[in-house]
Design an enzyme around this catalytic site. Structure first.
Site, mmCIF file in Angstrom:
data_model
loop_
_atom_site.group_PDB
_atom_site.id
_atom_site.type_symbol
_atom_site.label_atom_id
_atom_site.label_comp_id
_atom_site.label_asym_id
_atom_site.label_seq_id
_atom_site.Cartn_x
_atom_site.Cartn_y
_atom_site.Cartn_z
ATOM 1 C CD1 TRP A 1 -5.454 -5.231 7.657
ATOM 2 C CD2 TRP A 1 -7.634 -5.247 8.214
ATOM 3 N NE1 TRP A 1 -5.832 -3.947 7.989
ATOM 4 C CE2 TRP A 1 -7.148 -3.932 8.332
ATOM 5 C CE3 TRP A 1 -8.967 -5.512 8.520
ATOM 6 C CZ2 TRP A 1 -7.950 -2.859 8.733
ATOM 7 C CZ3 TRP A 1 -9.781 -4.453 8.928
ATOM 8 C CH2 TRP A 1 -9.266 -3.135 9.030
ATOM 9 C CD GLU B 1 -5.400 -6.831 3.676
ATOM 10 O OE1 GLU B 1 -6.156 -7.688 4.179
ATOM 11 O OE2 GLU B 1 -5.794 -5.949 2.890
ATOM 12 C CE LYS C 1 -6.420 0.439 5.935
ATOM 13 N NZ LYS C 1 -7.815 0.100 6.129
ATOM 14 C CG ASP D 1 -5.962 -3.774 0.006
ATOM 15 O OD1 ASP D 1 -6.012 -2.780 -0.758
ATOM 16 O OD2 ASP D 1 -6.956 -4.266 0.546
ATOM 17 C CG HIS E 1 -4.011 -1.774 2.604
ATOM 18 N ND1 HIS E 1 -4.169 -2.851 3.442
ATOM 19 C CD2 HIS E 1 -5.261 -1.293 2.375
ATOM 20 C CE1 HIS E 1 -5.446 -3.030 3.702
ATOM 21 N NE2 HIS E 1 -6.133 -2.104 3.058
ATOM 22 C CG HIS F 1 -6.988 -8.103 -0.246
ATOM 23 N ND1 HIS F 1 -7.407 -7.761 1.009
ATOM 24 C CD2 HIS F 1 -7.233 -9.438 -0.368
ATOM 25 C CE1 HIS F 1 -7.872 -8.848 1.629
ATOM 26 N NE2 HIS F 1 -7.770 -9.868 0.821
ATOM 27 C CG ASP G 1 -7.721 1.397 2.128
ATOM 28 O OD1 ASP G 1 -7.857 0.804 1.051
ATOM 29 O OD2 ASP G 1 -7.982 0.897 3.237
ATOM 30 C CG ASP H 1 -11.413 -0.682 0.407
ATOM 31 O OD1 ASP H 1 -10.723 -1.641 0.041
ATOM 32 O OD2 ASP H 1 -11.250 -0.086 1.492
ATOM 33 C CG ASP I 1 -10.518 -5.685 0.376
ATOM 34 O OD1 ASP I 1 -11.718 -5.480 0.609
ATOM 35 O OD2 ASP I 1 -9.613 -5.476 1.211
HETATM 36 C C1 RNT Z 1 -8.938 -3.415 5.283
HETATM 37 C C2 RNT Z 1 -8.375 -4.581 4.560
HETATM 38 C C3 RNT Z 1 -9.161 -5.861 4.675
HETATM 39 C C4 RNT Z 1 -10.648 -5.625 4.604
HETATM 40 C C5 RNT Z 1 -11.468 -6.876 4.590
HETATM 41 C C6 RNT Z 1 -12.911 -6.609 4.850
HETATM 42 O O1 RNT Z 1 -8.301 -2.259 4.996
HETATM 43 O O2 RNT Z 1 -8.197 -4.265 3.226
HETATM 44 O O3 RNT Z 1 -8.730 -6.759 3.744
HETATM 45 O O4 RNT Z 1 -10.993 -4.863 3.510
HETATM 46 O O5 RNT Z 1 -10.935 -7.793 5.449
HETATM 47 ZN ZN ZN Z 2 -7.610 -5.836 1.875
#
Ligand code: RNT
Ligand code: ZN
Length: 430
Positions: free
Chosen positions: A198, A237, A239, A270, A273, A297, A305, A307, A337
């Site tokens: 990523w 990955e 986003k 993810d 994302h 993720h 986003d 998390d 994640d």
């Molecule tokens: C960031 C991505 C990625 C990170 C990690 C720390 O938006 O989701 O996966 O969260 O690599």
């Molecule tokens: Zn991620």
């Protein structure tokens, strides 16, 4: 091992011979679902815990830079891990409260460099030797990620797609070395690792050239992936946006979908994302028509986003349902994640992992055949009725049985262990 808490659902009106699990088993059997098979199935699903929840995505490089790359951790709950030893101790605690056998997902910035400055283009498997032997001792698999953020050469927001060839080369070398490390981990542990790329690359405001960075990113990735390696599989990955890359992200969904399909790489989805109301569940069966495997993720974006710690919500149920009902357990790797520093970090791992496992259990307890038969027969009335009925079946009693059999605390019992750990260990950290 751990004393199981008596199930709260065992009310005094029930016949003493019928445990909550025995009753649940009967209820599910009436629908043609074998709870024993579900329990076996759940025990066989590893979840990759993300090391970065334990220290707010800090890592152990000597420079110790502030988090960058458009991701953010909020909160300052006491007791965060400051050393690899502390992080491993915290992880051991978390794993002891999570049923089943799992994996750990490491970032390159979590290497052990012995106080030396080892730049990202110089990392080697030796810097992860302690992690590998620790994982071996605990029967864990390992996954890996190059770290394309929190570094002076990433400060202007670009890495693999940077317009400067020298900077690009630096990050390409980092990517190559990361794959070597992932492969070394996979070979040492006899279980292939995923090395997930990523990059944060993007613009805060409207770009004048959307094309060139994407061309450069594709070329850089091709260079990184040039050599075939045994012991690791590659994932990419996408986003939608990050903090400071609101207008343009080089590695967008379409970019990486095209890349993964054309290069036959794993696509990483993810959950945070995409557009805020766009879930990833429906993407699973689409993308798996064209890529070999998926990496998920599992995360929870709240408004952006963000998390947040994964919880048992509709999105999570839907993700697990699609993986299981689609027959994709062998082709979907599950990773977590999120990073929340406003609550106990060990508890954050436990809550998120157990939530994902509970969603998987609900999926394993679904009478999929009955639902699909109704669908094929055009009986959408029965399909909907049954889908609704399933929501209130005693899945929680099967979960408690699972925890008991896996010798981890049942119900809220685990939080007492986290509190004790907080007192004995976390509170001693300055
Ligand atoms: C960031 C991505 C990625 C990170 C990690 C720390 O938006 O989701 O996966 O969260 O690599
Ligand atoms: Zn991620």
């Amino acid at each position: 091992m751990k004393a199981p808490l008596k199930s709260a659902s065992g009310s005094s009106k029930q016949k003493p011979a019928s445990t909550p699990y025995a009753l649940a088993k009967e209820r599910y059997a009436a629908l043609g679902v074998d709870t024993e098979k579900a329990l076996e199935g759940l025990a066989a699903i590893p979840v990759s815990l993300h090391c970065w929840q334990g220290d707010d995505v800090g890592g152990f490089e000597s420079a110790g830079r502030a988090l960058s790359g458009g991701i953010a951790v909020t909160g300052n709950y006491p007791g965060k891990a400051r050393t690899p030893e502390e992080l491993r101790t915290d992880l051991e605690k978390a794993f002891s409260l999570i049923p089943g056998r799992h994996r750990l997902n490491l970032h390159a910035s979590y290497g052990e460099f012995g106080g030396k400055k080892v730049d990202r283009d110089s990392i080697e498997p030796a810097h992860f030797a302690n992690w590998i032997s620790w994982a071996k001792a605990h029967g864990l698999g390992l996954d890996f990620n190059p770290t394309f953020f929190s570094h002076p050469k990433a400060e202007d927001g670009f890495t693999l797609s940077h317009s400067n060839r020298g900077i690009r080369k630096f990050w390409i070398e980092h990517g190559k070395r990361s794959r070597e490390i992932g492969a070394a981990m996979g070979r040492a542990l006899g279980s292939p690792s995923v090395t997930n790329v990523w990059v944060p690359d993007g613009f805060k405001d409207t770009p004048a050239d959307r094309v060139s960075p994407r061309k450069r990113l594709a070329d850089s990735l091709d260079e990184i992936f040039e050599t075939k390696l045994r012991g690791t599989v590659d994932a990419v990955e996408p986003k939608l946006f990050g903090i400071g890359s609101e207008s343009y992200v080089v590695g967008s969904a379409e970019f990486y979908l095209g890349y993964a399909v054309s290069r036959q790489k794993l696509l990483c989805l993810d959950a945070g994302h995409f557009h805020p109301t766009e879930g990833i569940a429906d993407k699973i069966s689409s993308v798996l028509q064209f890529v070999p495997e998926l990496l998920l993720h599992v995360s929870r974006g709240v408004r952006w986003d963000s998390d947040h710690v994964v919880v048992l919500n509709d999105d999570l149920y839907a993700i697990a349902r699609e993986v299981v009902a689609g027959g994709f357990l062998k082709r979907v790797r599950l990773g977590l994640d999120y990073f929340d520093a406003s609550i106990n970090r060990v508890a954050a791992w436990v809550i998120g992992t157990r939530a994902l496992q509970r969603a998987l259990l609900a999926a394993l307890l679904e009478p999929t055949k009955a639902l699909q038969d109704a669908e094929v027969a055009g009986d959408f009335t029965s399909r909907l009725a049954l889908q609704e009925e399933l929501k209130a079946l005693p899945c929680g009693d099967v979960w408690e049985e699972f925890c008991q059999r896996q010798e981890v605390p049942v119900g809220m019992q685990w939080i007492a262990e986290v509190r004790a750990y907080e007192e004995s260990t976390l509170s001693l950290r300055g």
